[in-house]
Design an enzyme around this catalytic site. Structure first.
Site, PDB file in Angstrom:
ATOM      1  N   ARG A  68       0.817  -1.217   0.000  1.00 34.27           N
ATOM      2  CA  ARG A  68       0.000   0.000   0.000  1.00 34.27           C
ATOM      3  C   ARG A  68       0.857   1.277   0.000  1.00 34.27           C
ATOM      4  O   ARG A  68       0.481   2.288  -0.585  1.00 34.27           O
ATOM      5  CB  ARG A  68      -0.914  -0.002   1.234  1.00 34.27           C
ATOM      6  N   ILE A  99       6.525   5.551  -0.447  1.00 32.41           N
ATOM      7  CA  ILE A  99       7.837   5.804   0.128  1.00 32.41           C
ATOM      8  C   ILE A  99       8.898   5.156  -0.758  1.00 32.41           C
ATOM      9  O   ILE A  99       8.767   3.987  -1.124  1.00 32.41           O
ATOM     10  CB  ILE A  99       7.887   5.231   1.563  1.00 32.41           C
ATOM     11  N   ASN A 114      11.208  16.520  -2.995  1.00 32.70           N
ATOM     12  CA  ASN A 114       9.793  16.279  -2.681  1.00 32.70           C
ATOM     13  C   ASN A 114       9.148  17.568  -2.198  1.00 32.70           C
ATOM     14  O   ASN A 114       9.806  18.412  -1.586  1.00 32.70           O
ATOM     15  CB  ASN A 114       9.704  15.229  -1.567  1.00 32.70           C
ATOM     16  N   HIS A 116       6.134  18.764   0.378  1.00 29.91           N
ATOM     17  CA  HIS A 116       5.300  18.242   1.467  1.00 29.91           C
ATOM     18  C   HIS A 116       4.401  19.371   1.977  1.00 29.91           C
ATOM     19  O   HIS A 116       4.874  20.497   2.187  1.00 29.91           O
ATOM     20  CB  HIS A 116       6.183  17.709   2.595  1.00 29.91           C
ATOM     21  N   ASP A 148      15.543  11.546   1.787  1.00 25.12           N
ATOM     22  CA  ASP A 148      16.501  10.572   2.325  1.00 25.12           C
ATOM     23  C   ASP A 148      15.734   9.326   2.746  1.00 25.12           C
ATOM     24  O   ASP A 148      14.573   9.153   2.368  1.00 25.12           O
ATOM     25  CB  ASP A 148      17.334  11.199   3.463  1.00 25.12           C
ATOM     26  N   ASP A 152       9.874  12.073   5.045  1.00 23.30           N
ATOM     27  CA  ASP A 152       9.816  13.539   5.113  1.00 23.30           C
ATOM     28  C   ASP A 152      10.883  14.120   6.043  1.00 23.30           C
ATOM     29  O   ASP A 152      10.644  15.119   6.729  1.00 23.30           O
ATOM     30  CB  ASP A 152       8.403  13.997   5.543  1.00 23.30           C
TER      31      ASP A 152
HETATM   32  C1  GAR Z   1       0.351  18.118  -2.673  1.00 22.49           C
HETATM   33  O1  GAR Z   1      -0.349  18.935  -1.770  1.00 22.49           O
HETATM   34  C2  GAR Z   1       1.609  17.575  -2.061  1.00 22.49           C
HETATM   35  O2  GAR Z   1       2.183  18.450  -1.151  1.00 22.49           O
HETATM   36  C3  GAR Z   1       1.082  16.336  -1.378  1.00 22.49           C
HETATM   37  O3  GAR Z   1       0.172  15.789  -2.291  1.00 22.49           O
HETATM   38  C4  GAR Z   1      -0.451  16.860  -3.011  1.00 22.49           C
HETATM   39  C5  GAR Z   1      -0.391  16.515  -4.487  1.00 22.49           C
HETATM   40  O4  GAR Z   1      -1.126  17.437  -5.225  1.00 22.49           O
HETATM   41  N1  GAR Z   1       2.143  15.425  -1.086  1.00 22.49           N
HETATM   42  C6  GAR Z   1       2.202  14.706   0.020  1.00 22.49           C
HETATM   43  O5  GAR Z   1       1.336  14.735   0.880  1.00 22.49           O
HETATM   44  C7  GAR Z   1       3.430  13.828   0.132  1.00 22.49           C
HETATM   45  N2  GAR Z   1       3.570  13.328   1.473  1.00 22.49           N
HETATM   46  P1  GAR Z   1      -1.001  17.529  -6.806  1.00 22.49           P
HETATM   47  O6  GAR Z   1      -1.206  16.124  -7.346  1.00 22.49           O
HETATM   48  O7  GAR Z   1      -2.109  18.454  -7.209  1.00 22.49           O
HETATM   49  O8  GAR Z   1       0.364  18.069  -7.144  1.00 22.49           O
END
Ligand code: GAR
Length: 211
Positions: A68, A99, A114, A116, A148, A152
């Site tokens: 998953r 991940i 990335n 976040h 890394d 996060d």
């Molecule tokens: C974004 O808000 C990004 O920061 C988050 O997913 C969304 C993707 O939006 N990422 C995470 O939560 C990673 N841990 P998008 O598909 O519209 O770019």
């Protein structure tokens, strides 16, 4: 990291692709000196693959395997091989919800970035905007960081703050964070493409002209 022109991006995403679109638009507008070489997704009907197709950018679905939250071994090998074939200089995680570990990070060491949706180290992991709302913080935001082996935890390259308003919902707060993401991410990728960010250990510095 190679700085030959053009600087080649491989973008990975699982969702609607608004961060990818902001990066691709900056490339198309000539403000980001790079090319999006390939877009990869673990989700077959993801918005990011549709947006790539609309822009004529090569996009591929790679089945992630049975887990998953991570890729199985053969999926990881396929992601690596596809990015290698595309000769990417930088792997851009734009809402990629799995991940990446071990072999992948060794192959692209120091070259995976990335976005976040919180001010790390607060609220790592899933639905960070909801974590912020539930905790009751008054300011949150987004973070661009190198990836890394942790979740996060990699060196922070840039952050942008956004206020949490009294009447915010999960949706309204995430939408406000995403506006900030669409400004921050292309700018940080631009600075990486220009070689303007230097990272020593955990700490990043600007070494070229600032915007
Ligand atoms: C974004 O808000 C990004 O920061 C988050 O997913 C969304 C993707 O939006 N990422 C995470 O939560 C990673 N841990 P998008 O598909 O519209 O770019």
């Amino acid at each position: 990291m190679s700085h030959s022109s053009p600087f080649r991006l491989g973008v990975l995403g699982s969702g609607k692709g608004s961060n990818f679109a902001a990066i691709a638009d900056a490339v198309a507008a000539g403000t980001l000196p790079a090319t999006v070489a390939v877009v990869l997704s673990d989700v077959p009907d993801s918005g990011i693959l549709s947006l790539a197709a609309q822009r004529g950018i090569p996009g591929h679905h790679i089945a992630p395997g049975p887990f998953r939250t991570k890729l199985d071994e053969s999926a990881e090998a396929e992601f690596i091989a596809t990015l290698e074939r595309a000769e990417v200089d930088l792997v851009v995680l734009a809402g990629f919800m799995r991940i990446l570990k071990g072999g992948f990070l060794r192959r692209f060491e120091g070259r995976v970035v990335n976005i976040h949706p919180s001010l790390l180290p607060s609220f790592p992991g899933l639905a960070a905007w909801k974590q912020a709302l539930d905790y009751g913080v008054k300011v949150t935001g987004c973070t661009v960081h190198l990836v890394d082996q942790g979740v996060d935890t990699g060196p922070i390259l840039a952050q942008k703050a956004v206020p949490v308003l009294d009447d915010d919902t999960d949706g309204s707060l995430h939408a406000r964070i995403q506006v900030a993401e669409r400004e921050l991410f292309p700018e940080v990728v631009r600075q990486l493409a220009l070689g303007h960010i230097q990272v020593k250990g955990r700490i990043s510095h600007r070494r070229g002209p600032t915007p």
